[in-house]
Design an enzyme around this catalytic site. Sequence first.
Site, short mmCIF file in Angstrom:
data_model
loop_
_atom_site.label_atom_id
_atom_site.label_comp_id
_atom_site.label_asym_id
_atom_site.label_seq_id
_atom_site.Cartn_x
_atom_site.Cartn_y
_atom_site.Cartn_z
N ASP A 1 -39.22 -52.30 45.47
CA ASP A 1 -39.05 -50.97 46.08
C ASP A 1 -39.67 -49.71 45.10
OD1 ASP A 1 -37.55 -48.94 48.00
OD2 ASP A 1 -36.58 -48.38 46.19
N GLU B 1 -43.95 -52.09 47.28
CA GLU B 1 -44.09 -50.83 48.21
C GLU B 1 -44.62 -49.71 47.29
OE1 GLU B 1 -41.28 -47.43 50.13
OE2 GLU B 1 -40.65 -48.56 48.44
#
Length: 652
Positions: free
Chosen positions: A322, A373
Site C-alpha cells: 500500500d 500501489e
Amino acid sequence: MLDPLRASSPATLALMSSLPLPLDHGHLQKLVTADLVRPDHLLGAHPVTENGVEGVRFAVWAPRAQHVSVVGDFNGWNGFDHPMQRLDFGFWGAFVPSARPGQRYKFRVTGADGRTVDKMDPYGAFTEVRPNTASIIWPLAFEWTDDAWMQKRTPGFDRPISIYEVHVGSWARRDDGWFLNYRELAHRLADYVTFMGYTHVELLGVMEHPFDGSWGYQVTGYYAPTSRLGAPEDFAYLVNHLHERGIGVIVDWVPGHFPTDEAGLAHFDGAPLYEYSDPRKGYHYDWNTYIFDYGRNEVMMFLIGSALKWLQDFHVDGLRVDAVASMLYLDFSRTEWVPNIHGGRENLEAIAFLKRLNEVVHHMAPGCMMIAEESTAFPGVTSPTPFGLGFDYKWAMGWMNDTLYYFEQDPLWRKYHHHKLTFFNVYRTGENYILAISHDEVVHLKKAMVSKMPGDWYMQRAGYRAFLAMMWTTPGKKLLFMGQEFAQGTEWNHDEALPWDVTDLPEHRGVMNLVRRLNGLYRERPDLHIGDTWEEGQLWVSADDTDNSVYAYIRRDPRPQAEGGGAWSLAVANLTPVYREGYPIGVPQGGEYRVLLSTDDGEYGGFGTQQPDLTAKEEGWNGQTHHLRLNLPPMSVLLLEHVGVTPRSEDR
C-alpha cells in the site's frame, strides 16, 4: 547474508514456526545487523520448555525503556510478578512458567519519558477483538492440504490474472450484522469466485487494526489476522480452501505508516522507535499516522518478517504493498520536509528497504507476487534490483485516472478527450501493470462505478459494460473491487454487507453475466493475456476517429506460431449513444469473422444488435488489407475473431 532458516515444504515450515530461536547474543546481533529475516522466530511470545518446566518465553525490543514487565491473565495483570531482563542491543526477555497458549498479555513499558504504558506485542500472533487490544499467546497449528497449489504457484506474467478485491469485513455478514468467520467466508467466497471466473482474490482488512473505518490500513498487528473473523487457524483455513479450489490469495500489506494508538507501535519505549524521530519525516499529517524509520535495521527486519509471515506461514501468494509513493518521496503531501544526503526528495532509506524486501521475498518465497500501489512515474518499479525496486507488478494508476475521466464525460464532449483512452499505449510496456478498479474509486463521494457513467439508468449500464469490456481487452492484469461486478449503484460502505439482493434484478444480473463472460474469454484466449508488455500485444487499427468516438485495436499473442502464438482478436468500441450502421473497420485478413462478445447482447442487458455480414471486404482500410462493415450498437464494445471460413449458423 540471509537467514539460513528457510522452509522447503509446509511440513518444515510448521516445524520452524513452533521452534523459537535461542534468545542469545548471536541471534540478537543477527537481527540488529539485518541478517535475521524472521525476527518473529526470536521475539514475541513462544511456548517453550526450560529446564523441564513448561511456560512461555517473551521477548521485545525497547532499547530506551527504563523497565519492562510482562503482564497478563497468568499473573492477574500484576506488573511486579514478571519483570523482564535487559538483554544485549536493547532487547528484553522473560520466561513465565505459569503462562499458557490462549492467555492474554501485554508488555508494561516504563519509557524514556517516565510514563508507564501497556503495549501490544509488535510480534503478536493473535489479538483480542476490538476495542480491546491485548495480545494472545497463540502458536499457529494448522494442517495444510494445499501442496499441489504451493508447488506450482508463480507470478504468472504470461498467465491470466483476474483479481477480485474483497474487504473481508463487508463482502457478506451474518443475519445479526456480525462478521462471518473466516471458515464461513471460505466456502461462500470460493463458490462465488469460481462461478465468476476470477483467478485470484485480494483481501483487504485482514491484518489486525483497531478502527473499522481505516478499512485495515492502520495496522497494529502486523503478524496477526484480525480477530473480528476468527482465529489465525481460521484464516489459514480460508487460504487453504481457496487454494484447493484453484484460487490465488493476495493480501494488502501496509509498510508505509502505522497509527498513533498508544497501545501500538507509537513511541514504543517512550520515544520514537519504529518511527522517524523528526516529524518532518516521521508523521503523516493527512492520515494522522507515523512513518516507519526505514534506516533502522530492527524496523526493516520487523517489516520483512511480517511479509514472510503471511507468505510462508499463511501460504499467501502475494502482497499488494500500500501507498508506495508515500514511502518513496520525502515531500509526499507535505510542505516541510528534509532533503536526502544528495539534496533530493527521494527517501533513499525507503528505496533501499523496498529493494531488500523484494529480494528477500523472491528468495524466501519463490513464486509469490509483490505488487506496488505506486501512483507516480517513479522509474523501474517492476524492474529487477539493484537498478529497479524489484516488484512484480504495479497498479496502472495513470490508466485508471485517464479512463475514468473519459467515461465520466458526457458523450457529446468525449471527442475532445479522445486521447485519454490511447495514451496508455505510450508507456504500457515500461512496467508490468495491473489495471485496477479498487475500493478507492467507489468511496468518498466518487460514486459507484456504474453511477459515474452519464445518462439515464440504461445508458449508465451500457456505458459501464463498455468500460468493462475495454478494461478486459486492454493489456494488463485485471482487478475489480467487490460489488462492481454486478453494478452496485451505491458507494461501498464498510459497515454493511454488499447489497446481494440486487443480483436478482435483470439489469444487475446482466452486468454480472458480462464480467463472468469477460473472465472466461480472458482465461481462454492467449491473445488477451499473453504479451501485456510487448509492443505487438496490442495494435491500434483506429485510434483517431475523434468525431465518432470509435476505437478499434487488435490483441495478439506475440509468441511465434511454433510456440503456440499468433492468435488475435479485434475489439471495436463505439462510445457514444449513436447507432452506427455499416461502420468500416480495417482487418489484416480476408474471410469470415464472428463475434466473440457484444456488450449489447440481451444476456448482458442490451438490445441484441445483430451483425448480418461478417465477411471481410477486399478493399483496404485503416492501413489494413481488408475491412469489415459493422453495425455498432450505441455505447458498446464488440470483440471479434477471424475464423477463415463461413461459420455455422449456430456460431453466429
